[in-house]
Design an enzyme around this catalytic site. Structure first.
Site, mmCIF file in Angstrom:
data_model
loop_
_atom_site.group_PDB
_atom_site.id
_atom_site.type_symbol
_atom_site.label_atom_id
_atom_site.label_comp_id
_atom_site.label_asym_id
_atom_site.label_seq_id
_atom_site.Cartn_x
_atom_site.Cartn_y
_atom_site.Cartn_z
ATOM 1 N N SER A 149 1.839 3.518 0.004
ATOM 2 C CA SER A 149 2.395 2.796 1.158
ATOM 3 C C SER A 149 1.302 1.941 1.782
ATOM 4 O O SER A 149 0.106 2.255 1.657
ATOM 5 C CB SER A 149 2.921 3.796 2.192
ATOM 6 O OG SER A 149 3.259 3.156 3.400
ATOM 7 N N TYR A 162 1.348 11.372 7.551
ATOM 8 C CA TYR A 162 1.859 10.468 6.515
ATOM 9 C C TYR A 162 0.799 9.460 6.100
ATOM 10 O O TYR A 162 0.531 9.270 4.899
ATOM 11 C CB TYR A 162 3.109 9.750 7.024
ATOM 12 C CG TYR A 162 3.767 8.881 5.988
ATOM 13 C CD1 TYR A 162 4.615 9.428 5.031
ATOM 14 C CD2 TYR A 162 3.543 7.501 5.951
ATOM 15 C CE1 TYR A 162 5.227 8.628 4.068
ATOM 16 C CE2 TYR A 162 4.147 6.697 5.001
ATOM 17 C CZ TYR A 162 4.981 7.265 4.063
ATOM 18 O OH TYR A 162 5.573 6.465 3.113
ATOM 19 N N LYS A 166 -1.068 9.154 2.335
ATOM 20 C CA LYS A 166 -1.029 7.955 1.499
ATOM 21 C C LYS A 166 -2.426 7.393 1.249
ATOM 22 O O LYS A 166 -2.702 6.856 0.162
ATOM 23 C CB LYS A 166 -0.125 6.894 2.135
ATOM 24 C CG LYS A 166 1.350 7.311 2.188
ATOM 25 C CD LYS A 166 1.904 7.670 0.811
ATOM 26 C CE LYS A 166 3.384 7.973 0.851
ATOM 27 N NZ LYS A 166 3.954 8.310 -0.484
#
Length: 257
Positions: A149, A162, A166
């Site tokens: 991402s 998160y 990533k």
């Protein structure tokens, strides 16, 4: 005409919805046999019932028997390893499964952090290990694509775990490319901006929030599933045979800032 993935077997995680589901369909339509992993049985059942358009044969819609489904939570590493051992040779791997939970730095809990890191980073690392061992033993190489991402490079409010997961995936991709390259195994990542899948909608459905985010994207829109799938298929294919260790933004220019 030769098909891009004829005679290849691919494993795709997070295959029940969104990018993973679309990736399964694209790979089948390009001639691959696909093993689709999801933790939701209903999603796998509906995937098996979907018609596929076989672009490499005469135009014909029908159910394709070359999709094998496995209902597995990727954080259950023994179960995932058993799937890999029972699958036969795997030539292509797409680590797509991911989760998030919107929590601020002050509100992030150990359980939420562990769950996100387990699914988003730990599972892809060890699934890649299981698959790569077979590739090394066979000596015929292979290709791995990790779905990362732009959040690996851009700090986002309420995305502590998160973003961290990533960022870890990007570095894991580079280390895998370094160590597995001598075995003819290419490892790359795709790094999308917001994609309005179910998980994307959870984080970005608020029109004010999404509008502000979109102003940071020079092309003026979020990504479609097809934008990401096309990049995944390219990185798996021989057309990218000299690409390894790449973290490919699919972001409409978001990272130029």
């Amino acid at each position: 005409m030769a098909t891009p993935f004829a005679g290849k077997r691919a494993l795709v995680t997070g295959a029940g919805k969104g990018i993973g589901r679309a990736t399964v369909k694209a790979l089948v339509e390009c001639g691959a046999e696909v093993i689709a992993l999801s933790r939701t049985e209903a999603d796998l059942h509906s995937l098996k019932q979907e018609p596929f358009y076989l672009t490499f044969q005469s135009p014909l819609w029908h159910e394709v028997p070359s999709v094998k489904t496995e209902c597995v939570d990727v954080s259950d590493l023994p179960a995932v390893e058993a799937v890999v051992k029972g699958a036969g040779p795997i030539h292509l791997l797409v680590n797509n499964a991911g989760v998030t939970q919107l929590l601020s730095v002050l509100d992030t809990t150990p359980d939420a952090y562990d769950r996100i890191m387990s699914v988003n980073l730990k599972a892809p690392v060890f699934l890649s290990q299981y698959v790569a061992r077979g590739m090394v033993e066979r000596g015929d190489g292979g290709a791995i694509v990790n779905v990362s991402s732009v959040a690996s490079s851009v700090a986002l409010t309420d995305h502590l775990a998160y973003c961290t997961s990533k960022a870890g995936m990007d570095m894991a991709t580079k280390v895998m490319a370094l160590e597995l390259g001598p075995h003819k195994i290419r490892v790359n990542a795709v790094n999308p901006t917001v994609v309005m899948t179910d998980m994307g909608k959870m984080a970005w459905s608020d029109p004010v929030k999404s509008s502000n985010a979109m102003t940071q994207i020079p092309l003026g829109r979020f990504a479609e599933e097809a934008d990401v799938v096309n990049a995944i298929v390219f990185l798996l294919s021989d057309q990218s045979s000299m690409l390894s260790g790449v973290t490919l933004p699919v972001d409409g220019g978001r990272l130029v800032h």
